[in-house]
Design a protein around this motif. Sequence first.
Motif, mmCIF file in Angstrom:
data_model
loop_
_atom_site.group_PDB
_atom_site.id
_atom_site.type_symbol
_atom_site.label_atom_id
_atom_site.label_comp_id
_atom_site.label_asym_id
_atom_site.label_seq_id
_atom_site.Cartn_x
_atom_site.Cartn_y
_atom_site.Cartn_z
ATOM 1 N N GLU A 67 2.880 10.823 8.319
ATOM 2 C CA GLU A 67 1.876 9.806 8.639
ATOM 3 C C GLU A 67 2.184 8.504 7.898
ATOM 4 N N TYR A 68 2.083 7.394 8.623
ATOM 5 C CA TYR A 68 2.481 6.078 8.107
ATOM 6 C C TYR A 68 1.369 5.091 8.388
ATOM 7 N N SER A 69 0.849 4.450 7.324
ATOM 8 C CA SER A 69 -0.175 3.425 7.475
ATOM 9 C C SER A 69 -0.025 2.444 6.324
ATOM 10 N N ARG A 70 0.357 1.210 6.637
ATOM 11 C CA ARG A 70 0.631 0.221 5.594
ATOM 12 C C ARG A 70 -0.098 -1.078 5.902
ATOM 13 N N GLY A 71 -0.612 -1.712 4.870
ATOM 14 C CA GLY A 71 -1.059 -3.081 5.031
ATOM 15 C C GLY A 71 0.149 -3.949 5.348
ATOM 16 N N ALA A 72 -0.041 -4.994 6.143
ATOM 17 C CA ALA A 72 1.115 -5.778 6.579
ATOM 18 C C ALA A 72 0.741 -7.238 6.796
ATOM 19 N N GLY A 76 0.828 -1.197 0.000
ATOM 20 C CA GLY A 76 0.000 0.000 0.000
ATOM 21 C C GLY A 76 0.862 1.246 0.000
ATOM 22 N N GLN A 77 0.243 2.378 -0.303
ATOM 23 C CA GLN A 77 0.960 3.641 -0.473
ATOM 24 C C GLN A 77 0.708 4.620 0.664
ATOM 25 N N GLY A 78 0.436 4.117 1.849
ATOM 26 C CA GLY A 78 0.022 4.988 2.941
ATOM 27 C C GLY A 78 1.149 5.656 3.699
ATOM 28 N N VAL A 79 2.043 6.332 2.997
ATOM 29 C CA VAL A 79 3.121 7.069 3.651
ATOM 30 C C VAL A 79 3.093 8.500 3.123
ATOM 31 N N ASN A 80 2.889 9.456 4.005
ATOM 32 C CA ASN A 80 2.834 10.872 3.642
ATOM 33 C C ASN A 80 4.128 11.541 4.104
ATOM 34 N N MET A 81 5.016 11.881 3.151
ATOM 35 C CA MET A 81 6.315 12.432 3.518
ATOM 36 C C MET A 81 6.231 13.879 3.971
ATOM 37 N N SER A 130 1.482 4.587 12.375
ATOM 38 C CA SER A 130 2.118 5.478 13.336
ATOM 39 C C SER A 130 2.488 6.745 12.575
ATOM 40 N N ASN A 131 3.451 7.494 13.085
ATOM 41 C CA ASN A 131 4.032 8.621 12.369
ATOM 42 C C ASN A 131 5.530 8.362 12.272
ATOM 43 N N LEU A 132 6.111 8.571 11.094
ATOM 44 C CA LEU A 132 7.529 8.287 10.908
ATOM 45 C C LEU A 132 8.394 9.043 11.902
ATOM 46 N N ARG A 133 7.989 10.241 12.266
ATOM 47 C CA ARG A 133 8.762 11.000 13.254
ATOM 48 C C ARG A 133 8.878 10.206 14.552
ATOM 49 N N ASP A 134 7.758 9.641 15.012
ATOM 50 C CA ASP A 134 7.769 8.834 16.235
ATOM 51 C C ASP A 134 8.486 7.507 16.024
ATOM 52 N N MET A 163 3.449 0.945 17.873
ATOM 53 C CA MET A 163 2.759 0.904 16.588
ATOM 54 C C MET A 163 1.294 0.512 16.807
ATOM 55 N N THR A 164 0.410 1.152 16.066
ATOM 56 C CA THR A 164 -1.006 0.789 16.117
ATOM 57 C C THR A 164 -1.282 -0.312 15.100
ATOM 58 N N LEU A 165 -1.770 -1.437 15.570
ATOM 59 C CA LEU A 165 -2.118 -2.543 14.680
ATOM 60 C C LEU A 165 -3.638 -2.603 14.587
ATOM 61 N N ALA A 166 -4.148 -2.451 13.356
ATOM 62 C CA ALA A 166 -5.592 -2.560 13.140
ATOM 63 C C ALA A 166 -5.885 -3.938 12.592
#
Length: 445
Positions: A383-388, A374-379, A409-413, A440-443
């Motif tokens: 903000e970071y959210s990826r399927g895993a 997935g493309q859930g990374v906002n540079m 999570s957020n890449l900064r963190d 990390m938040t796991l959904a």
Amino acid sequence: MEDHTQSLIDRASSLVDAARTAGADAADAVVARSSAKSVSVRLGKVEGTDASESDNFSLRVFVGNRVASISANRIDDSTALAERAVAMARVSPEDRFNTLAPEDRLARKLPDLDLFDETDVAADRLTRDALDMEDAARSVEGVSNSSGANASAGSGGMVLVTSHGFSGSYRRSGFSRSVSVIAGSGTEMERDYDYSSKLFFRDLRSPEEIGREAGERTVRRLGPRKVPTQTVTAVYDPRVARGVLGHLSSAINGASVARKTSFLRDMMDRQVANSTVTVVDEPLKIRGQASRPFDGEGVSAKTLKMVDEGMLRHWFLSTSIAAELGLETNGRGARNGTTVSASSTNLVLEPGDASPEDMMKSIGTGFYVTEVFGQGVNMVTGEYSRGASGFWIEDGEIAFPVSEVTIASNLRDMFLRMVPANDLDRDYATAAPTLMIEGMTLAGQ
């Protein structure tokens, strides 16, 4: 081959001379060389064979503060090409940052980095390697199908000539083997892969080893479970840890900083990562996957600690990007056709002290990540959210496979919390060990 290189240097020089004659104040010419051959197979049969070879010419000209570039697959008339480039430059908008590299930064001695292997691998050897890989993978109990195997060999290189006195070239070889297979059936299918990529043919892992590892990786993923939504400590396998380092590399690219599209743009000389994190960029590494004796502008570069014990110390800079930021190039200019950008070379996140096994024991319960998608990374925001997918850790041990979850999570963190293990394999252009990241938040379900 060396005669061919000299011929390309002569032709690049003629382009630069023609540009100056046509009215350019400065110019540079690049020849990007490439040759490749590959064989792909699936289910024991050859599916495709490919071969290519090319020399691509690019000319960049400067007229005052105006610049234009033009490219061609072949040069029949240097004068006509140069005149067209100069004419384009004269009607281009002014760009006060885009110039040739400072003359005093040009590489004068080009080190031999041992990047080229003369081995000529015949097509029948590539075919045999691909078939052997697939056979080894399919022989693993539980493997039910194949996505195919590929073996390739090739080389690339660069010739650069500038109007202010630089002339240089280098060649790089490359060999690879890869295979992907499927285990299970119907809705219970799982897929995985393995590969080896080296500059020297003899350094490749054997087809049998690659195939066996791909098969075993795939079978281990069978029977995945879902887990409930929760906050976890994630342990990133090196294959995905390299992607995390790639995000850091993007965030400290000078181009992103200049365009204000990096969440770390205001963090120079401040803490951006855990104090256990040191990131080194090494352009002159012997046999390095991304080594180069000079950058895309002819600049000599040295090893830099981009992040030193968590503190950000450098951006990746080319001449124009550095000028835009009021800085000087650090030799990270990368030529891409007619443009020059900034990039890393051999980028390494240095290892820590603990083994991955000890890390997992220390957390007790967590999520071992082996794949993200997935493309859930906002540079811009981090903000970071990826399927895993991966494996659940219980009592400090791998317990069962997990799929259909999202980690966020957020890449900064993430950078501030990540801790490297001691299992670094340096033989990648972007190399990272196993990484442990808390919070990390796991959904899940």
